[in-house]
Design a protein around this motif. Structure first.
Motif, PDB file in Angstrom:
ATOM      1  N   GLU A  61       0.886  -1.118  -0.051  1.00 53.75           N
ATOM      2  CA  GLU A  61       0.207   0.055  -0.007  1.00 53.75           C
ATOM      3  C   GLU A  61       1.034   1.418  -0.291  1.00 53.75           C
ATOM      4  OE1 GLU A  61      -2.246  -2.887   3.060  1.00 53.75           O
ATOM      5  OE2 GLU A  61      -0.147  -2.093   2.492  1.00 53.75           O
ATOM      6  N   SER A  62       0.446   2.272  -0.397  1.00 55.45           N
ATOM      7  CA  SER A  62       1.037   3.658  -0.387  1.00 55.45           C
ATOM      8  C   SER A  62      -0.220   4.777  -0.667  1.00 55.45           C
ATOM      9  CB  SER A  62       2.155   3.773  -1.782  1.00 55.45           C
ATOM     10  OG  SER A  62       1.427   3.557  -2.963  1.00 55.45           O
ATOM     11  N   GLY A  63       0.216   5.785  -0.141  1.00 52.58           N
ATOM     12  CA  GLY A  63      -0.588   7.079  -0.637  1.00 52.58           C
ATOM     13  C   GLY A  63      -1.152   7.801   0.753  1.00 52.58           C
ATOM     14  N   GLY A  64      -0.761   7.152   1.881  1.00 53.23           N
ATOM     15  CA  GLY A  64      -1.357   7.525   3.024  1.00 53.23           C
ATOM     16  C   GLY A  64      -0.528   8.883   3.596  1.00 53.23           C
ATOM     17  N   GLY A  65      -1.038   9.489   4.792  1.00 54.70           N
ATOM     18  CA  GLY A  65      -0.558  10.769   5.050  1.00 54.70           C
ATOM     19  C   GLY A  65      -1.370  11.522   6.074  1.00 54.70           C
ATOM     20  N   ALA A  97      -0.188  -1.815  -4.715  1.00 58.36           N
ATOM     21  CA  ALA A  97       0.213  -2.703  -5.813  1.00 58.36           C
ATOM     22  C   ALA A  97       0.534  -4.225  -5.345  1.00 58.36           C
ATOM     23  CB  ALA A  97       1.569  -2.058  -6.285  1.00 58.36           C
ATOM     24  N   ALA A  98      -0.068  -4.966  -6.397  1.00 58.13           N
ATOM     25  CA  ALA A  98       0.109  -6.591  -6.216  1.00 58.13           C
ATOM     26  C   ALA A  98       0.917  -7.153  -7.116  1.00 58.13           C
ATOM     27  CB  ALA A  98      -1.542  -6.905  -6.375  1.00 58.13           C
ATOM     28  N   SER A  99       1.723  -8.096  -6.776  1.00 57.54           N
ATOM     29  CA  SER A  99       2.470  -9.090  -7.348  1.00 57.54           C
ATOM     30  C   SER A  99       1.894 -10.374  -7.341  1.00 57.54           C
ATOM     31  CB  SER A  99       3.941  -8.831  -6.962  1.00 57.54           C
ATOM     32  OG  SER A  99       4.169  -9.216  -5.707  1.00 57.54           O
ATOM     33  N   GLY A 100       2.005 -11.278  -8.363  1.00 61.01           N
ATOM     34  CA  GLY A 100       1.525 -12.543  -8.359  1.00 61.01           C
ATOM     35  C   GLY A 100       0.695 -12.943  -9.526  1.00 61.01           C
ATOM     36  N   ARG A 101       0.366 -14.232  -9.855  1.00 55.31           N
ATOM     37  CA  ARG A 101      -0.535 -14.415 -10.804  1.00 55.31           C
ATOM     38  C   ARG A 101      -1.974 -14.640 -10.395  1.00 55.31           C
ATOM     39  NH1 ARG A 101       2.596 -19.726 -13.280  1.00 55.31           N
ATOM     40  NH2 ARG A 101       1.070 -19.102 -15.254  1.00 55.31           N
ATOM     41  N   GLY A 102      -2.868 -14.347 -11.699  1.00 59.98           N
ATOM     42  CA  GLY A 102      -4.166 -14.465 -11.441  1.00 59.98           C
ATOM     43  C   GLY A 102      -4.799 -13.402 -10.903  1.00 59.98           C
ATOM     44  N   LEU A 103      -4.226 -12.430 -10.458  1.00 54.45           N
ATOM     45  CA  LEU A 103      -4.939 -11.154  -9.702  1.00 54.45           C
ATOM     46  C   LEU A 103      -6.130 -10.780 -10.011  1.00 54.45           C
ATOM     47  CD1 LEU A 103      -1.488  -9.441  -8.661  1.00 54.45           C
ATOM     48  CD2 LEU A 103      -2.771 -10.860  -7.020  1.00 54.45           C
ATOM     49  N   ASN A 129      -6.472  -3.623 -13.715  1.00 53.92           N
ATOM     50  CA  ASN A 129      -5.817  -5.303 -13.697  1.00 53.92           C
ATOM     51  C   ASN A 129      -4.769  -5.173 -14.678  1.00 53.92           C
ATOM     52  OD1 ASN A 129      -7.890  -6.283 -12.203  1.00 53.92           O
ATOM     53  ND2 ASN A 129      -9.444  -6.671 -14.055  1.00 53.92           N
ATOM     54  N   ALA A 130      -4.665  -4.315 -15.542  1.00 51.39           N
ATOM     55  CA  ALA A 130      -3.531  -4.330 -16.205  1.00 51.39           C
ATOM     56  C   ALA A 130      -2.012  -3.964 -15.565  1.00 51.39           C
ATOM     57  CB  ALA A 130      -3.600  -3.443 -17.598  1.00 51.39           C
ATOM     58  N   LYS A 131      -2.483  -3.020 -14.327  1.00 49.82           N
ATOM     59  CA  LYS A 131      -1.321  -2.589 -13.679  1.00 49.82           C
ATOM     60  C   LYS A 131      -1.304  -3.449 -12.194  1.00 49.82           C
ATOM     61  CE  LYS A 131      -1.054   2.111 -15.498  1.00 49.82           C
ATOM     62  NZ  LYS A 131      -1.228   3.498 -15.021  1.00 49.82           N
ATOM     63  N   ASN A 132      -2.249  -4.536 -12.121  1.00 42.29           N
ATOM     64  CA  ASN A 132      -2.143  -5.030 -11.006  1.00 42.29           C
ATOM     65  C   ASN A 132      -2.410  -4.203  -9.788  1.00 42.29           C
ATOM     66  OD1 ASN A 132      -2.178  -7.478 -12.071  1.00 42.29           O
ATOM     67  ND2 ASN A 132      -0.137  -7.886 -11.756  1.00 42.29           N
ATOM     68  N   THR A 133      -3.250  -3.076  -9.821  1.00 48.61           N
ATOM     69  CA  THR A 133      -3.210  -2.032  -8.687  1.00 48.61           C
ATOM     70  C   THR A 133      -4.702  -1.890  -8.623  1.00 48.61           C
ATOM     71  OG1 THR A 133      -1.186  -1.086  -9.393  1.00 48.61           O
ATOM     72  CG2 THR A 133      -2.469   0.243  -7.933  1.00 48.61           C
ATOM     73  N   VAL A 134      -4.869  -1.619  -7.073  1.00 47.63           N
ATOM     74  CA  VAL A 134      -6.322  -1.220  -6.591  1.00 47.63           C
ATOM     75  C   VAL A 134      -5.962   0.164  -5.824  1.00 47.63           C
ATOM     76  CG1 VAL A 134      -8.450  -1.845  -5.110  1.00 47.63           C
ATOM     77  CG2 VAL A 134      -6.999  -3.532  -6.288  1.00 47.63           C
ATOM     78  N   TYR A 135      -7.198   1.080  -6.072  1.00 49.14           N
ATOM     79  CA  TYR A 135      -7.338   2.324  -5.677  1.00 49.14           C
ATOM     80  C   TYR A 135      -8.311   2.870  -4.807  1.00 49.14           C
ATOM     81  CZ  TYR A 135      -4.036   2.844  -9.635  1.00 49.14           C
ATOM     82  OH  TYR A 135      -2.924   2.534 -10.665  1.00 49.14           O
ATOM     83  N   LEU A 136      -8.186   3.420  -3.886  1.00 46.70           N
ATOM     84  CA  LEU A 136      -9.128   4.086  -2.832  1.00 46.70           C
ATOM     85  C   LEU A 136      -9.179   5.395  -3.072  1.00 46.70           C
ATOM     86  CD1 LEU A 136     -11.432   3.276  -1.014  1.00 46.70           C
ATOM     87  CD2 LEU A 136      -9.936   3.489   0.919  1.00 46.70           C
ATOM     88  N   GLN A 137     -10.196   6.044  -3.795  1.00 46.27           N
ATOM     89  CA  GLN A 137      -9.893   7.551  -3.712  1.00 46.27           C
ATOM     90  C   GLN A 137     -10.884   8.166  -2.494  1.00 46.27           C
ATOM     91  OE1 GLN A 137      -8.626   9.903  -5.963  1.00 46.27           O
ATOM     92  NE2 GLN A 137      -9.452  11.328  -4.357  1.00 46.27           N
ATOM     93  N   MET A 138     -10.199   8.912  -1.554  1.00 41.11           N
ATOM     94  CA  MET A 138     -11.034   9.288  -0.388  1.00 41.11           C
ATOM     95  C   MET A 138     -11.046  10.900  -0.366  1.00 41.11           C
ATOM     96  SD  MET A 138      -9.078   6.898   2.187  1.00 41.11           S
ATOM     97  CE  MET A 138      -7.587   7.861   2.367  1.00 41.11           C
ATOM     98  N   ASN A 139     -12.560  11.342  -0.714  1.00 44.45           N
ATOM     99  CA  ASN A 139     -12.694  12.685  -0.750  1.00 44.45           C
ATOM    100  C   ASN A 139     -13.608  13.075   0.860  1.00 44.45           C
ATOM    101  OD1 ASN A 139     -11.402  12.777  -3.104  1.00 44.45           O
ATOM    102  ND2 ASN A 139     -13.388  12.420  -4.002  1.00 44.45           N
ATOM    103  N   SER A 140     -13.560  14.231   0.938  1.00 44.22           N
ATOM    104  CA  SER A 140     -14.167  14.871   2.218  1.00 44.22           C
ATOM    105  C   SER A 140     -14.115  14.131   3.563  1.00 44.22           C
ATOM    106  CB  SER A 140     -15.856  14.721   1.885  1.00 44.22           C
ATOM    107  OG  SER A 140     -16.137  15.452   0.607  1.00 44.22           O
TER     108      SER A 140
END
Length: 119
Positions: free
Chosen positions: A6-10, A23-29, A77-88
């Protein structure tokens, strides 16, 4: 084996925004369901983490009531990445946020990223 980072906290002021990445590594994600969980400060480490949002392999999303309309989960899925956009963001959103992957081969967790909402 799946590894999640995980990244992006603060630190952010109330009303501000952050975007967390997992960011995930591995097969079949692409077949895994992915979720963001959080653990508020002061809670015992073994206490159950709160599910904030999740997204299925097909792209269906769900959210805990307290973040509906403010947070958005998405996956690339192409980047094997999940995001959480947090507003307000609110002070009660302060927590360590964890990424989780769940599939037929088991479940995996990241190490967490700290989000602090304070003026």
């Amino acid at each position: 084996q799946v590894q999640l980072v995980e990244s992006g906290g603060g630190l952010v002021q109330p009303g501000g925004s952050l975007r967390l990445s997992c960011a995930a590594s591995g097969r079949g994600l692409s077949t895994y369901s992915m979720g963001w969980y959080r653990q508020a400060p002061g809670q015992a480490p073994g206490k159950q983490r709160e599910l904030v949002a999740d997204i299925t392999s097909g792209g269906r999303t769900s959210y805990v009531d307290s973040v509906k309309g403010r947070f958005t989960i998405s996956r690339d899925n192409a980047k094997n990445t999940v995001y959480l956009q947090m507003n307000s963001l609110k002070p009660e959103d302060t927590a360590v946020y964890y990424c989780r992957a769940a599939g037929v081969l088991g479940e995996y967790w990241g190490q967490g990223t700290q989000v602090t909402v304070s003026s």
